[in-house]
Design a protein around this motif. Structure first.
Motif, PDB file in Angstrom:
ATOM      1  N   THR A  31      35.698  36.526  45.823  1.00 41.84           N
ATOM      2  CA  THR A  31      36.410  37.695  46.302  1.00 41.84           C
ATOM      3  C   THR A  31      37.746  37.746  44.955  1.00 41.84           C
ATOM      4  OG1 THR A  31      36.257  37.709  48.398  1.00 41.84           O
ATOM      5  CG2 THR A  31      38.303  39.136  47.833  1.00 41.84           C
ATOM      6  N   VAL A  32      38.813  39.168  44.870  1.00 39.86           N
ATOM      7  CA  VAL A  32      39.780  39.204  43.563  1.00 39.86           C
ATOM      8  C   VAL A  32      40.213  40.359  43.944  1.00 39.86           C
ATOM      9  CG1 VAL A  32      39.791  40.212  40.730  1.00 39.86           C
ATOM     10  CG2 VAL A  32      38.155  38.455  41.328  1.00 39.86           C
ATOM     11  N   SER A  33      41.771  39.784  43.928  1.00 37.60           N
ATOM     12  CA  SER A  33      42.606  41.192  44.795  1.00 37.60           C
ATOM     13  C   SER A  33      43.710  41.019  42.845  1.00 37.60           C
ATOM     14  CB  SER A  33      43.704  40.672  46.141  1.00 37.60           C
ATOM     15  OG  SER A  33      42.335  40.320  47.226  1.00 37.60           O
ATOM     16  N   TRP A  34      44.513  42.449  43.482  1.00 36.76           N
ATOM     17  CA  TRP A  34      45.099  43.109  42.185  1.00 36.76           C
ATOM     18  C   TRP A  34      46.833  43.128  43.428  1.00 36.76           C
ATOM     19  CZ3 TRP A  34      44.263  43.006  37.502  1.00 36.76           C
ATOM     20  CH2 TRP A  34      43.325  42.648  36.961  1.00 36.76           C
ATOM     21  N   GLU A  51      31.955  41.403  46.882  1.00 40.14           N
ATOM     22  CA  GLU A  51      30.579  42.310  46.555  1.00 40.14           C
ATOM     23  C   GLU A  51      30.389  43.332  45.706  1.00 40.14           C
ATOM     24  OE1 GLU A  51      28.194  42.006  50.281  1.00 40.14           O
ATOM     25  OE2 GLU A  51      28.077  39.832  49.702  1.00 40.14           O
ATOM     26  N   GLU A  52      31.563  43.110  44.656  1.00 45.88           N
ATOM     27  CA  GLU A  52      31.052  44.658  43.779  1.00 45.88           C
ATOM     28  C   GLU A  52      31.348  46.335  44.455  1.00 45.88           C
ATOM     29  OE1 GLU A  52      28.154  45.299  41.304  1.00 45.88           O
ATOM     30  OE2 GLU A  52      27.366  43.346  41.661  1.00 45.88           O
ATOM     31  N   GLU A  53      32.493  46.017  45.792  1.00 48.28           N
ATOM     32  CA  GLU A  53      32.978  46.999  46.504  1.00 48.28           C
ATOM     33  C   GLU A  53      34.344  47.029  46.275  1.00 48.28           C
ATOM     34  OE1 GLU A  53      29.066  49.328  48.556  1.00 48.28           O
ATOM     35  OE2 GLU A  53      30.456  48.952  49.147  1.00 48.28           O
ATOM     36  N   GLU A  54      35.494  47.661  46.624  1.00 46.92           N
ATOM     37  CA  GLU A  54      36.583  48.157  47.312  1.00 46.92           C
ATOM     38  C   GLU A  54      36.580  48.167  48.465  1.00 46.92           C
ATOM     39  OE1 GLU A  54      39.340  51.363  45.930  1.00 46.92           O
ATOM     40  OE2 GLU A  54      39.388  51.162  48.177  1.00 46.92           O
ATOM     41  N   PRO A  70      29.272  41.848  38.216  1.00 41.95           N
ATOM     42  CA  PRO A  70      28.650  41.079  39.475  1.00 41.95           C
ATOM     43  C   PRO A  70      28.900  39.387  39.353  1.00 41.95           C
ATOM     44  CG  PRO A  70      26.559  42.380  38.360  1.00 41.95           C
ATOM     45  CD  PRO A  70      28.223  43.206  37.615  1.00 41.95           C
ATOM     46  N   ASN A  71      29.207  38.949  38.332  1.00 44.07           N
ATOM     47  CA  ASN A  71      29.842  38.117  37.972  1.00 44.07           C
ATOM     48  C   ASN A  71      31.185  37.627  38.658  1.00 44.07           C
ATOM     49  OD1 ASN A  71      31.340  39.294  35.658  1.00 44.07           O
ATOM     50  ND2 ASN A  71      30.872  38.012  34.118  1.00 44.07           N
ATOM     51  N   TYR A  72      31.426  38.580  39.507  1.00 45.25           N
ATOM     52  CA  TYR A  72      32.424  38.509  39.584  1.00 45.25           C
ATOM     53  C   TYR A  72      33.932  38.690  39.059  1.00 45.25           C
ATOM     54  CZ  TYR A  72      29.609  35.997  43.461  1.00 45.25           C
ATOM     55  OH  TYR A  72      28.330  35.350  43.903  1.00 45.25           O
ATOM     56  N   SER A  73      34.301  38.725  37.933  1.00 43.64           N
ATOM     57  CA  SER A  73      35.037  39.163  37.537  1.00 43.64           C
ATOM     58  C   SER A  73      35.609  40.934  37.482  1.00 43.64           C
ATOM     59  CB  SER A  73      34.720  39.117  35.761  1.00 43.64           C
ATOM     60  OG  SER A  73      33.910  39.882  35.320  1.00 43.64           O
ATOM     61  N   SER A  74      35.919  41.438  37.341  1.00 46.47           N
ATOM     62  CA  SER A  74      36.758  42.747  37.800  1.00 46.47           C
ATOM     63  C   SER A  74      38.408  43.194  36.731  1.00 46.47           C
ATOM     64  CB  SER A  74      38.248  42.054  39.097  1.00 46.47           C
ATOM     65  OG  SER A  74      38.399  43.315  39.578  1.00 46.47           O
ATOM     66  N   GLU A  75      37.740  44.525  36.990  1.00 42.81           N
ATOM     67  CA  GLU A  75      38.612  44.946  35.850  1.00 42.81           C
ATOM     68  C   GLU A  75      39.815  45.979  36.718  1.00 42.81           C
ATOM     69  OE1 GLU A  75      36.666  45.880  31.648  1.00 42.81           O
ATOM     70  OE2 GLU A  75      37.247  47.693  32.950  1.00 42.81           O
ATOM     71  N   SER A  94      39.931  34.856  45.624  1.00 48.62           N
ATOM     72  CA  SER A  94      39.239  33.422  45.993  1.00 48.62           C
ATOM     73  C   SER A  94      38.516  33.918  47.161  1.00 48.62           C
ATOM     74  CB  SER A  94      40.712  34.184  47.896  1.00 48.62           C
ATOM     75  OG  SER A  94      40.597  35.776  47.667  1.00 48.62           O
ATOM     76  N   LEU A  95      37.900  32.855  48.334  1.00 52.52           N
ATOM     77  CA  LEU A  95      36.339  32.812  48.892  1.00 52.52           C
ATOM     78  C   LEU A  95      36.547  33.836  49.735  1.00 52.52           C
ATOM     79  CD1 LEU A  95      34.913  29.474  48.581  1.00 52.52           C
ATOM     80  CD2 LEU A  95      34.093  31.496  47.651  1.00 52.52           C
TER      81      LEU A  95
END
Lengths: 114, 113
Positions: A31-34, A51-54, A70-75, A94-95
């Motif tokens: 999980t990625v947060s900005w 999972e690639e969704e907001e 898909p590799n969990y990285s984010s922009e 995070s998880l």
């Protein structure tokens, strides 16, 4: 063990331009947060991706958009930049089953809009 | 509307003494609270947390106290060490699993040797 990696570290853009910031999460995190941190303020939640969704969104205009790969990285993309968009942009991974203590923050991207 | 407030922008404490950092919140839906520490040019790092079902949580030199009726929490550091000099952020969240954190504006702690 690599933590959260953000690029670039610093960026200068002109009003009206568009910018893309990148984040690689800590190994094992999904999980990625900005967050946006203006000078003298605490970080403010922009959005979170899983999972690639907001998954959640804070009180930011549609000029702010994101993506998770898909590799969990984010922009994080910001269109039509305003002077007020100048800030430190923090990525945190995070998880999905974890909680605040599971957040690992990157060192941030310092964006200056002139 | 600032839902999480840290009213002291800065605090100076002698090495070896107790440092007390305070935080107030207004949103009754908040039920999980965290403290983060931030050094210059680094991202915030997690320090300690507390759930609303508790009123105290300890981890080594760090203790967090929660007073739900007053909507107030505090972080105690005993004894304070020079390496504790940093900006401390209080953060809150509503509902376990809701990972949106609302941060305060931070308190800069300086430990005087």
């Amino acid at each position: 063990d690599a933590g959260v990696t953000q690029s670039p570290t610093h960026l200068i853009k002109t009003r009206g331009q568009q910018v893309t910031l990148r984040c690689s999460p800590k190994s094992g995190h999904d999980t990625v947060s900005w967050y946006q941190q203006a000078l003298g303020q605490g970080p403010q939640f922009i959005f979170q991706y899983y999972e690639e969704e907001e998954r959640q969104r804070g009180n930011f205009p549609d000029r702010f958009s994101g993506h998770q790969f898909p590799n969990y990285s984010s922009e994080l993309n910001v269109n039509a930049l305003l002077l007020g968009d100048s800030a430190l942009y923090l990525c945190a991974s995070s998880l999905v089953q974890g909680f605040g203590y599971g957040y690992t923050f990157g060192s941030g991207t310092r964006l200056t809009v002139v | 509307d600032q839902q999480v407030k840290q009213n002291s922008p800065s605090l100076s404490v002698q090495e070896g003494r107790i440092s007390i950092l305070n935080c107030d919140y207004t949103n009754s839906m908040f039920d999980y609270f965290l403290w983060y520490k931030k050094y210059p040019a680094e991202g915030p790092t997690f320090l300690i947390s507390i759930s609303s079902i508790k009123d105290k949580n300890e981890d080594g030199r760090f203790t967090v106290f929660l007073n739900k009726s007053a909507k107030h929490l505090s972080l105690h550091i005993v004894p304070s060490q020079p390496g504790d000099s940093a900006v401390y952020f209080c953060a809150a969240s509503a509902g376990f699993g809701n990972e949106k954190l609302t941060f305060g504006t931070g308190t800069r702690l300086t430990i005087i040797p």
